[in-house]
Write a protein that holds these residues in place. Structure first.
Motif, mmCIF file in Angstrom:
data_model
loop_
_atom_site.group_PDB
_atom_site.id
_atom_site.type_symbol
_atom_site.label_atom_id
_atom_site.label_comp_id
_atom_site.label_asym_id
_atom_site.label_seq_id
_atom_site.Cartn_x
_atom_site.Cartn_y
_atom_site.Cartn_z
ATOM 1 N N ASP A 2 0.844 -1.183 0.000
ATOM 2 C CA ASP A 2 0.000 0.000 0.000
ATOM 3 C C ASP A 2 0.886 1.242 0.000
ATOM 4 O OD1 ASP A 2 -2.193 1.633 0.121
ATOM 5 O OD2 ASP A 2 -2.585 1.313 2.242
ATOM 6 N N GLU A 3 0.893 1.955 -1.112
ATOM 7 C CA GLU A 3 1.674 3.184 -1.240
ATOM 8 C C GLU A 3 0.989 4.301 -0.459
ATOM 9 O OE1 GLU A 3 4.614 3.598 -2.869
ATOM 10 O OE2 GLU A 3 4.630 1.492 -3.408
ATOM 11 N N LYS A 4 1.772 5.311 -0.087
ATOM 12 C CA LYS A 4 1.238 6.461 0.646
ATOM 13 C C LYS A 4 0.239 7.202 -0.246
ATOM 14 C CE LYS A 4 2.821 10.456 3.268
ATOM 15 N NZ LYS A 4 2.110 11.553 2.671
ATOM 16 N N THR A 5 -0.942 7.440 0.294
ATOM 17 C CA THR A 5 -1.988 8.127 -0.448
ATOM 18 C C THR A 5 -1.562 9.570 -0.739
ATOM 19 O OG1 THR A 5 -3.631 6.784 0.692
ATOM 20 C CG2 THR A 5 -4.437 8.751 -0.421
ATOM 21 N N PRO A 6 -1.669 10.004 -1.999
ATOM 22 C CA PRO A 6 -1.297 11.381 -2.336
ATOM 23 C C PRO A 6 -2.148 12.396 -1.566
ATOM 24 C CG PRO A 6 -1.569 10.068 -4.323
ATOM 25 C CD PRO A 6 -2.070 9.237 -3.173
ATOM 26 N N THR A 7 -1.572 13.526 -1.265
ATOM 27 C CA THR A 7 -2.309 14.565 -0.550
ATOM 28 C C THR A 7 -3.352 15.198 -1.465
ATOM 29 O OG1 THR A 7 -0.668 16.237 -1.143
ATOM 30 C CG2 THR A 7 -0.363 15.110 0.954
ATOM 31 N N TRP A 17 -7.410 4.849 -4.889
ATOM 32 C CA TRP A 17 -5.982 4.690 -4.601
ATOM 33 C C TRP A 17 -5.742 3.482 -3.694
ATOM 34 C CZ3 TRP A 17 -1.526 6.838 -6.320
ATOM 35 C CH2 TRP A 17 -0.374 6.523 -5.602
ATOM 36 N N VAL A 18 -6.490 3.413 -2.601
ATOM 37 C CA VAL A 18 -6.299 2.334 -1.629
ATOM 38 C C VAL A 18 -6.659 0.981 -2.242
ATOM 39 C CG1 VAL A 18 -7.171 1.406 0.564
ATOM 40 C CG2 VAL A 18 -6.546 3.820 0.390
ATOM 41 N N ASP A 19 -7.764 0.933 -2.997
ATOM 42 C CA ASP A 19 -8.175 -0.332 -3.629
ATOM 43 C C ASP A 19 -7.091 -0.865 -4.561
ATOM 44 O OD1 ASP A 19 -10.595 -0.293 -2.327
ATOM 45 O OD2 ASP A 19 -11.765 0.330 -4.081
ATOM 46 N N VAL A 20 -6.558 -0.002 -5.403
ATOM 47 C CA VAL A 20 -5.593 -0.461 -6.404
ATOM 48 C C VAL A 20 -4.205 -0.653 -5.798
ATOM 49 C CG1 VAL A 20 -4.432 0.120 -8.575
ATOM 50 C CG2 VAL A 20 -6.895 0.550 -8.317
ATOM 51 N N ARG A 32 1.894 7.132 -10.956
ATOM 52 C CA ARG A 32 1.533 8.470 -11.461
ATOM 53 C C ARG A 32 0.189 8.411 -12.186
ATOM 54 N NH1 ARG A 32 1.391 13.641 -10.499
ATOM 55 N NH2 ARG A 32 -0.120 14.100 -12.075
ATOM 56 N N VAL A 33 -0.006 7.370 -12.999
ATOM 57 C CA VAL A 33 -1.275 7.196 -13.713
ATOM 58 C C VAL A 33 -2.402 6.962 -12.706
ATOM 59 C CG1 VAL A 33 -2.552 5.717 -15.325
ATOM 60 C CG2 VAL A 33 -0.193 6.390 -15.843
ATOM 61 N N LEU A 34 -2.127 6.157 -11.682
ATOM 62 C CA LEU A 34 -3.137 5.898 -10.652
ATOM 63 C C LEU A 34 -3.503 7.192 -9.922
ATOM 64 C CD1 LEU A 34 -4.941 4.086 -8.970
ATOM 65 C CD2 LEU A 34 -2.936 3.526 -7.558
ATOM 66 N N GLU A 35 -2.513 8.026 -9.634
ATOM 67 C CA GLU A 35 -2.817 9.300 -8.973
ATOM 68 C C GLU A 35 -3.703 10.167 -9.864
ATOM 69 O OE1 GLU A 35 -0.695 13.310 -7.132
ATOM 70 O OE2 GLU A 35 0.545 11.539 -7.498
ATOM 71 N N ASP A 36 -3.383 10.239 -11.148
ATOM 72 C CA ASP A 36 -4.226 11.008 -12.077
ATOM 73 C C ASP A 36 -5.641 10.446 -12.112
ATOM 74 O OD1 ASP A 36 -2.068 12.635 -12.676
ATOM 75 O OD2 ASP A 36 -1.617 11.642 -14.585
ATOM 76 N N ALA A 37 -5.758 9.120 -12.114
ATOM 77 C CA ALA A 37 -7.079 8.480 -12.117
ATOM 78 C C ALA A 37 -7.834 8.811 -10.830
ATOM 79 C CB ALA A 37 -6.941 6.972 -12.283
ATOM 80 N N ALA A 38 -7.141 8.800 -9.711
ATOM 81 C CA ALA A 38 -7.781 9.112 -8.427
ATOM 82 C C ALA A 38 -8.279 10.555 -8.421
ATOM 83 C CB ALA A 38 -6.802 8.871 -7.284
ATOM 84 N N ARG A 39 -7.501 11.461 -8.988
ATOM 85 C CA ARG A 39 -7.936 12.864 -9.055
ATOM 86 C C ARG A 39 -9.130 13.018 -10.003
ATOM 87 N NH1 ARG A 39 -4.793 15.234 -5.675
ATOM 88 N NH2 ARG A 39 -2.605 14.656 -5.457
#
Length: 121
Positions: A2-7, A17-20, A32-39
């Motif tokens: 589990d990577e640190k959740t982006p702020t 983010w947490v699921d993936v 980076r793609v996952l962060e963009d998807a989360a946003r």
């Protein structure tokens, strides 16, 4: 891992983010793609909340006073498509193997049909 959740993520983005990231080990570029998807997920959720709060109308008045489709419909569609595209970039395995096999079979059938239809042209 589990990577640190982006702020700055809100509920929809954090959940994605947490699921993936909790299920898959991703490379830096995939994170980076996952962060963009989360946003994007957060943005879609925000637009949905505003749609409900504003008493959504399908038809609104345009700049010339004419009836037009609510621009929020197009915006939601575009952001949902962006989110789907970002998630596809991650190439996560399908959790339903039967559905994945059927989709792959349909994809290959389309490729074969395209190849054979060009030969006759």
């Amino acid at each position: 891992m589990d990577e640190k959740t982006p702020t700055g993520l809100t509920a929809a983005g954090k959940n994605l983010w947490v699921d993936v990231s909790g299920k898959y080990q991703l490379r830096a570029d995939e994170l980076r793609v996952l962060e963009d998807a989360a946003r994007e997920a957060d943005l879609v959720a925000l637009m949905e909340r505003e749609r409900v709060k504003a008493g959504f109308k399908l038809i609104v008045r345009g700049s010339q006073g004419q009836d037009v489709i609510n621009p929020l419909i197009s915006e939601l569609r575009q952001h949902r498509a962006t989110l789907a595209s970002l998630l596809r970039q991650l190439k996560l395995p399908d959790e339903n193997p039967e559905a994945a096999a059927a989709a792959r079979s349909a994809e290959m059938r389309g490729v074969a049909n395209a190849r054979w239809s060009r030969r006759g042209a």
